[in-house]
Scaffold this motif. Sequence first.
Motif, PDB file in Angstrom:
ATOM      1  N   GLY A 280       0.810  -1.200   0.000  1.00 23.48           N
ATOM      2  CA  GLY A 280       0.000   0.000   0.000  1.00 23.48           C
ATOM      3  C   GLY A 280       0.846   1.253   0.000  1.00 23.48           C
ATOM      4  N   TRP A 281       0.213   2.366  -0.279  1.00 26.53           N
ATOM      5  CA  TRP A 281       0.873   3.667  -0.299  1.00 26.53           C
ATOM      6  C   TRP A 281      -0.148   4.688   0.166  1.00 26.53           C
ATOM      7  CZ3 TRP A 281      -0.144   8.197  -3.039  1.00 26.53           C
ATOM      8  CH2 TRP A 281       0.864   9.163  -3.003  1.00 26.53           C
ATOM      9  N   SER A 282       0.247   5.564   1.043  1.00 22.63           N
ATOM     10  CA  SER A 282      -0.675   6.567   1.549  1.00 22.63           C
ATOM     11  C   SER A 282       0.041   7.892   1.745  1.00 22.63           C
ATOM     12  CB  SER A 282      -1.279   6.094   2.877  1.00 22.63           C
ATOM     13  OG  SER A 282      -2.243   7.015   3.322  1.00 22.63           O
ATOM     14  N   GLU A 283      -0.622   8.944   1.308  1.00 27.88           N
ATOM     15  CA  GLU A 283      -0.108  10.298   1.495  1.00 27.88           C
ATOM     16  C   GLU A 283      -1.306  11.242   1.480  1.00 27.88           C
ATOM     17  OE1 GLU A 283       2.189  13.111  -1.446  1.00 27.88           O
ATOM     18  OE2 GLU A 283       3.576  11.684  -0.543  1.00 27.88           O
ATOM     19  N   ASP A 284      -1.392  12.087   2.479  1.00 30.83           N
ATOM     20  CA  ASP A 284      -2.484  13.063   2.562  1.00 30.83           C
ATOM     21  C   ASP A 284      -3.862  12.393   2.512  1.00 30.83           C
ATOM     22  OD1 ASP A 284      -0.600  15.092   2.648  1.00 30.83           O
ATOM     23  OD2 ASP A 284      -0.582  15.317   0.471  1.00 30.83           O
ATOM     24  N   ASN A 285      -4.043  11.318   3.293  1.00 32.80           N
ATOM     25  CA  ASN A 285      -5.310  10.581   3.348  1.00 32.80           C
ATOM     26  C   ASN A 285      -5.717   9.980   2.003  1.00 32.80           C
ATOM     27  OD1 ASN A 285      -5.652  11.080   6.092  1.00 32.80           O
ATOM     28  ND2 ASN A 285      -6.639  13.042   5.686  1.00 32.80           N
ATOM     29  N   ASP A 286      -4.775   9.762   1.137  1.00 35.32           N
ATOM     30  CA  ASP A 286      -5.021   9.169  -0.182  1.00 35.32           C
ATOM     31  C   ASP A 286      -4.321   7.808  -0.191  1.00 35.32           C
ATOM     32  OD1 ASP A 286      -5.878   8.948  -2.772  1.00 35.32           O
ATOM     33  OD2 ASP A 286      -4.255  10.152  -3.618  1.00 35.32           O
ATOM     34  N   THR A 287      -5.064   6.729   0.036  1.00 31.19           N
ATOM     35  CA  THR A 287      -4.479   5.398   0.160  1.00 31.19           C
ATOM     36  C   THR A 287      -4.667   4.607  -1.130  1.00 31.19           C
ATOM     37  OG1 THR A 287      -4.951   5.417   2.515  1.00 31.19           O
ATOM     38  CG2 THR A 287      -4.490   3.277   1.529  1.00 31.19           C
ATOM     39  N   TRP A 288      -3.599   3.967  -1.581  1.00 26.04           N
ATOM     40  CA  TRP A 288      -3.602   3.149  -2.792  1.00 26.04           C
ATOM     41  C   TRP A 288      -3.146   1.740  -2.432  1.00 26.04           C
ATOM     42  CZ3 TRP A 288      -4.489   5.049  -7.873  1.00 26.04           C
ATOM     43  CH2 TRP A 288      -4.749   6.422  -7.935  1.00 26.04           C
ATOM     44  N   ILE A 289      -3.647   0.753  -3.157  1.00 31.16           N
ATOM     45  CA  ILE A 289      -3.216  -0.629  -2.943  1.00 31.16           C
ATOM     46  C   ILE A 289      -2.773  -1.241  -4.267  1.00 31.16           C
ATOM     47  CG2 ILE A 289      -4.576  -0.985  -0.867  1.00 31.16           C
ATOM     48  CD1 ILE A 289      -6.677  -2.380  -2.549  1.00 31.16           C
ATOM     49  N   TYR A 290      -1.878  -2.219  -4.171  1.00 33.81           N
ATOM     50  CA  TYR A 290      -1.247  -2.836  -5.337  1.00 33.81           C
ATOM     51  C   TYR A 290      -1.794  -4.244  -5.536  1.00 33.81           C
ATOM     52  CZ  TYR A 290       2.481  -4.471  -8.422  1.00 33.81           C
ATOM     53  OH  TYR A 290       3.187  -4.973  -9.475  1.00 33.81           O
ATOM     54  N   GLY A 291      -2.115  -4.579  -6.771  1.00 39.66           N
ATOM     55  CA  GLY A 291      -2.596  -5.922  -7.091  1.00 39.66           C
ATOM     56  C   GLY A 291      -3.072  -5.997  -8.523  1.00 39.66           C
ATOM     57  N   HIS A 292      -3.998  -6.916  -8.794  1.00 41.48           N
ATOM     58  CA  HIS A 292      -4.533  -7.058 -10.150  1.00 41.48           C
ATOM     59  C   HIS A 292      -6.024  -7.350 -10.102  1.00 41.48           C
ATOM     60  CE1 HIS A 292      -3.374 -11.265  -9.133  1.00 41.48           C
ATOM     61  NE2 HIS A 292      -4.546 -11.525  -9.684  1.00 41.48           N
ATOM     62  N   GLY A 293      -6.689  -7.006 -11.203  1.00 36.92           N
ATOM     63  CA  GLY A 293      -8.126  -7.218 -11.309  1.00 36.92           C
ATOM     64  C   GLY A 293      -8.449  -8.543 -11.969  1.00 36.92           C
ATOM     65  N   ALA A 294      -9.696  -8.946 -11.841  1.00 34.69           N
ATOM     66  CA  ALA A 294     -10.160 -10.206 -12.415  1.00 34.69           C
ATOM     67  C   ALA A 294     -10.096 -10.194 -13.947  1.00 34.69           C
ATOM     68  CB  ALA A 294     -11.596 -10.487 -11.960  1.00 34.69           C
ATOM     69  N   GLU A 295     -10.165  -9.017 -14.559  1.00 31.59           N
ATOM     70  CA  GLU A 295     -10.152  -8.953 -16.021  1.00 31.59           C
ATOM     71  C   GLU A 295      -8.850  -9.462 -16.623  1.00 31.59           C
ATOM     72  OE1 GLU A 295     -13.156  -5.821 -14.873  1.00 31.59           O
ATOM     73  OE2 GLU A 295     -11.229  -6.445 -14.131  1.00 31.59           O
TER      74      GLU A 295
ATOM     75  N   PRO B  99      -5.357 -11.046 -14.792  1.00 25.19           N
ATOM     76  CA  PRO B  99      -4.463 -11.299 -13.659  1.00 25.19           C
ATOM     77  C   PRO B  99      -2.978 -11.122 -13.965  1.00 25.19           C
ATOM     78  CG  PRO B  99      -6.078 -13.064 -13.879  1.00 25.19           C
ATOM     79  CD  PRO B  99      -6.198 -12.192 -15.092  1.00 25.19           C
ATOM     80  N   SER B 100      -2.622 -10.986 -15.235  1.00 25.61           N
ATOM     81  CA  SER B 100      -1.206 -10.846 -15.579  1.00 25.61           C
ATOM     82  C   SER B 100      -0.708  -9.409 -15.474  1.00 25.61           C
ATOM     83  CB  SER B 100      -0.954 -11.375 -16.993  1.00 25.61           C
ATOM     84  OG  SER B 100      -1.598 -10.556 -17.948  1.00 25.61           O
ATOM     85  N   ILE B 101      -1.610  -8.455 -15.236  1.00 30.04           N
ATOM     86  CA  ILE B 101      -1.217  -7.043 -15.137  1.00 30.04           C
ATOM     87  C   ILE B 101      -1.460  -6.546 -13.722  1.00 30.04           C
ATOM     88  CG2 ILE B 101      -1.620  -4.704 -15.970  1.00 30.04           C
ATOM     89  CD1 ILE B 101      -2.602  -5.860 -18.580  1.00 30.04           C
ATOM     90  N   ASP B 102      -0.389  -6.278 -12.984  1.00 33.34           N
ATOM     91  CA  ASP B 102      -0.490  -5.709 -11.645  1.00 33.34           C
ATOM     92  C   ASP B 102      -0.360  -4.200 -11.714  1.00 33.34           C
ATOM     93  OD1 ASP B 102      -0.783  -8.175 -10.481  1.00 33.34           O
ATOM     94  OD2 ASP B 102       1.305  -8.354  -9.875  1.00 33.34           O
ATOM     95  N   GLY B 103      -1.026  -3.522 -10.794  1.00 38.82           N
ATOM     96  CA  GLY B 103      -0.951  -2.074 -10.737  1.00 38.82           C
ATOM     97  C   GLY B 103      -1.604  -1.555  -9.472  1.00 38.82           C
ATOM     98  N   TRP B 104      -1.831  -0.258  -9.435  1.00 37.08           N
ATOM     99  CA  TRP B 104      -2.330   0.433  -8.247  1.00 37.08           C
ATOM    100  C   TRP B 104      -3.744   0.933  -8.469  1.00 37.08           C
ATOM    101  CZ3 TRP B 104       0.612   0.814  -3.842  1.00 37.08           C
ATOM    102  CH2 TRP B 104       1.953   0.460  -3.967  1.00 37.08           C
ATOM    103  N   VAL B 105      -4.594   0.797  -7.421  1.00 39.51           N
ATOM    104  CA  VAL B 105      -5.945   1.346  -7.433  1.00 39.51           C
ATOM    105  C   VAL B 105      -6.182   2.080  -6.104  1.00 39.51           C
ATOM    106  CG1 VAL B 105      -6.893  -0.414  -8.975  1.00 39.51           C
ATOM    107  CG2 VAL B 105      -7.046  -0.733  -6.505  1.00 39.51           C
ATOM    108  N   PRO B 106      -7.076   3.073  -6.092  1.00 42.21           N
ATOM    109  CA  PRO B 106      -7.405   3.716  -4.820  1.00 42.21           C
ATOM    110  C   PRO B 106      -8.106   2.711  -3.890  1.00 42.21           C
ATOM    111  CG  PRO B 106      -8.165   5.035  -6.684  1.00 42.21           C
ATOM    112  CD  PRO B 106      -7.727   3.717  -7.223  1.00 42.21           C
ATOM    113  N   ALA B 107      -7.665   2.639  -2.648  1.00 38.68           N
ATOM    114  CA  ALA B 107      -8.257   1.697  -1.695  1.00 38.68           C
ATOM    115  C   ALA B 107      -9.741   1.995  -1.471  1.00 38.68           C
ATOM    116  CB  ALA B 107      -7.498   1.754  -0.375  1.00 38.68           C
TER     117      ALA B 107
END
Length: 98
Positions: free
Chosen positions: A68-83, A85-93
């Motif tokens: 995860g990454w957080s700055e100024d109450n803006d939290t992001w998490i790292y992983g991949h979507g069901a569409e 699974p071979s592409i990992d990236g960041w989404v807002p938590a």
Amino acid sequence: MKRRILHVLTIAVVAIPGTAVAAAPASASDAPGFVCNLTQNTWLRTAPHGQVLRTLTAGRGFRWHGQGWSEDNDTWIYGHGAEDPSIDGWVPAGNTTC
């Protein structure tokens, strides 16, 4: 009458494969992490506030790899979507149930 039968058969041929796809069971990737759901359509990004890799669909799964990454109450998490699974990236938590 023949035209009506042909029309009904054409609709059936188009509709049946669509229902077969919808009935296919979902399966999660076997990558490590926690499975969450997306609460809204979300961009998968290269980094927090980075370039967009793809759009992930609301209601689908997201596998969070525990980073995860957080700055100024803006939290992001790292992983991949069901569409894709071979592409990992960041989404807002806040866009997930994680």
